[in-house]
Write an enzyme that holds these catalytic residues in place. Sequence first.
Site, mmCIF file in Angstrom:
data_model
loop_
_atom_site.group_PDB
_atom_site.id
_atom_site.type_symbol
_atom_site.label_atom_id
_atom_site.label_comp_id
_atom_site.label_asym_id
_atom_site.label_seq_id
_atom_site.Cartn_x
_atom_site.Cartn_y
_atom_site.Cartn_z
ATOM 1 N N SER A 1 0.796 -1.096 0.008
ATOM 2 C CA SER A 1 -0.141 0.044 0.095
ATOM 3 C C SER A 1 0.954 1.001 0.014
ATOM 4 O O SER A 1 1.596 1.614 0.937
ATOM 5 C CB SER A 1 -0.769 0.034 1.297
ATOM 6 O OG SER A 1 -1.366 1.476 1.508
ATOM 7 N N HIS B 1 -1.307 -1.308 -4.073
ATOM 8 C CA HIS B 1 -2.636 -0.884 -3.727
ATOM 9 C C HIS B 1 -2.445 0.520 -3.312
ATOM 10 O O HIS B 1 -1.531 1.185 -2.769
ATOM 11 C CB HIS B 1 -2.668 -1.622 -2.131
ATOM 12 C CG HIS B 1 -4.017 -1.361 -1.451
ATOM 13 N ND1 HIS B 1 -4.999 -2.233 -1.772
ATOM 14 C CD2 HIS B 1 -4.395 -0.641 -0.480
ATOM 15 C CE1 HIS B 1 -5.910 -2.153 -0.893
ATOM 16 N NE2 HIS B 1 -5.620 -0.864 -0.238
ATOM 17 N N ASP C 1 -4.546 3.756 -1.751
ATOM 18 C CA ASP C 1 -5.854 3.870 -0.897
ATOM 19 C C ASP C 1 -6.385 5.577 -0.963
ATOM 20 O O ASP C 1 -5.509 6.383 -0.697
ATOM 21 C CB ASP C 1 -5.193 3.928 0.644
ATOM 22 C CG ASP C 1 -5.087 2.394 1.040
ATOM 23 O OD1 ASP C 1 -6.115 1.817 1.018
ATOM 24 O OD2 ASP C 1 -3.827 1.928 1.557
ATOM 25 N N MET D 1 -8.817 8.441 0.284
ATOM 26 C CA MET D 1 -9.853 8.422 1.486
ATOM 27 C C MET D 1 -10.138 9.999 1.234
ATOM 28 O O MET D 1 -9.537 10.826 1.041
ATOM 29 C CB MET D 1 -8.796 8.593 2.648
ATOM 30 C CG MET D 1 -8.095 7.230 2.963
ATOM 31 S SD MET D 1 -7.121 7.103 4.396
ATOM 32 C CE MET D 1 -6.451 5.690 4.406
ATOM 33 N N HIS E 1 -8.299 1.136 -3.739
ATOM 34 C CA HIS E 1 -9.206 1.055 -2.776
ATOM 35 C C HIS E 1 -9.920 2.347 -2.445
ATOM 36 O O HIS E 1 -9.295 3.222 -1.772
ATOM 37 C CB HIS E 1 -8.505 0.616 -1.719
ATOM 38 C CG HIS E 1 -9.270 0.198 -0.439
ATOM 39 N ND1 HIS E 1 -8.562 0.075 1.044
ATOM 40 C CD2 HIS E 1 -10.760 0.342 -0.124
ATOM 41 C CE1 HIS E 1 -9.668 -0.133 1.882
ATOM 42 N NE2 HIS E 1 -10.844 -0.024 1.247
ATOM 43 N N MET F 1 -12.028 4.390 -0.168
ATOM 44 C CA MET F 1 -12.641 4.523 1.143
ATOM 45 C C MET F 1 -13.523 6.195 0.979
ATOM 46 O O MET F 1 -12.988 7.188 1.643
ATOM 47 C CB MET F 1 -11.565 4.678 1.950
ATOM 48 C CG MET F 1 -11.296 3.226 2.495
ATOM 49 S SD MET F 1 -9.668 3.205 3.400
ATOM 50 C CE MET F 1 -8.568 3.463 1.963
ATOM 51 N N MET G 1 -11.716 -5.864 5.763
ATOM 52 C CA MET G 1 -10.776 -4.929 6.536
ATOM 53 C C MET G 1 -10.286 -5.374 7.643
ATOM 54 O O MET G 1 -11.215 -5.901 8.463
ATOM 55 C CB MET G 1 -11.747 -3.619 6.595
ATOM 56 C CG MET G 1 -11.727 -2.757 5.368
ATOM 57 S SD MET G 1 -10.119 -2.263 4.453
ATOM 58 C CE MET G 1 -9.119 -1.463 5.868
ATOM 59 N N ASP H 1 -6.552 -6.119 4.460
ATOM 60 C CA ASP H 1 -6.139 -4.679 4.520
ATOM 61 C C ASP H 1 -5.893 -4.260 5.831
ATOM 62 O O ASP H 1 -6.994 -4.062 6.376
ATOM 63 C CB ASP H 1 -6.724 -4.152 3.559
ATOM 64 C CG ASP H 1 -6.043 -2.687 3.247
ATOM 65 O OD1 ASP H 1 -4.907 -2.418 3.769
ATOM 66 O OD2 ASP H 1 -6.800 -1.986 2.599
HETATM 67 C C1 DX5 Z 1 -6.208 1.442 6.007
HETATM 68 C C2 DX5 Z 1 -5.847 1.160 4.450
HETATM 69 C C3 DX5 Z 1 -4.583 0.460 4.410
HETATM 70 C C4 DX5 Z 1 -3.330 0.836 5.097
HETATM 71 C C5 DX5 Z 1 -2.579 -0.715 5.609
HETATM 72 O O1 DX5 Z 1 -7.316 2.280 5.851
HETATM 73 O O2 DX5 Z 1 -6.738 0.674 3.657
HETATM 74 O O3 DX5 Z 1 -4.278 -0.288 3.127
HETATM 75 O O4 DX5 Z 1 -2.605 1.456 4.043
HETATM 76 O O5 DX5 Z 1 -1.688 -0.060 6.093
HETATM 77 P P1 DX5 Z 1 -0.851 -1.120 7.334
HETATM 78 O O6 DX5 Z 1 -0.429 -2.366 6.387
HETATM 79 O O7 DX5 Z 1 0.271 -0.191 7.862
HETATM 80 O O8 DX5 Z 1 -1.820 -1.300 8.412
HETATM 81 ZN ZN ZN Z 2 -6.334 -0.265 1.553
#
Ligand code: DX5
Ligand code: ZN
Length: 217
Positions: free
Chosen positions: A6, A31, A33, A35, A64, A66, A135, A173
């Site tokens: 990620s 990956h 993320d 947000m 991904h 969010m 998750m 994840d």
């Molecule tokens: C959390 C994200 C993850 C995050 C995971 O909301 O969706 O992808 O980057 O990070 P680690 O592996 O550090 O928990």
């Molecule tokens: Zn993620």
Amino acid sequence: MLIAPSLLAADFLHLAEDLEMINTSSADWLHLDVMDGVFVPNISFGFPVLEAVAGACRKPLDVHLMIVHPERYIKQVAALGTYMMTVHYEACTHLHRTVYEIHEAGMKCGVALNPSTPVSLLADIIRDIDMVLVMTVNPGFGGQPFIEHSLSKVREARTLIESSGSRALVEVDGGVTLNTAPGLIAAGVDVLVTGSTVFHALDSSAMICELKNIRIS
Ligand code: DX5
Ligand code: ZN
């Protein structure tokens, strides 16, 4: 076992170097993320950054979202060349239509479940989707501790997939480390997302290999 580092845990001042590490590593996907500060209490990065990253990354993109109303961004996500677009179950009122539109745009579709959302809610959509993202932390931040209950959710997702004849993958994840990965693999995971474990390692590329080579006896 597929490994999807990620980018959230990368060094944003040196993204080009981190992307080159990913390109030359044994990582399977990248990956990403996204947000929005509404669906989750954090804001990460948006399309200007995603476009630059997509242009430099030679691994399949695992995006991904969010965010609320992910259906509004399907065309923009597809234009990145995205392989897998994952939306949250909790963010999609008309999930069946959204899955259809993601497929129409030429992408695979994943559906993510927050820790409090039961796997059974996917029963009527499981044959239409390509991946279940369980998750294993509450979404929004990297570096959080793994929620142990997730192991039984992974087993439930695997059972639902097998009993329904679905071909969906199971991805996890959050909080994936060398300690938590073996249990997840034993529970039936196909794809491990790893942020801090990979990017905070002294040798990120070696860590990706190590995660990829975990074998369950
Ligand atoms: C959390 C994200 C993850 C995050 C995971 O909301 O969706 O992808 O980057 O990070 P680690 O592996 O550090 O928990
Ligand atoms: Zn993620």
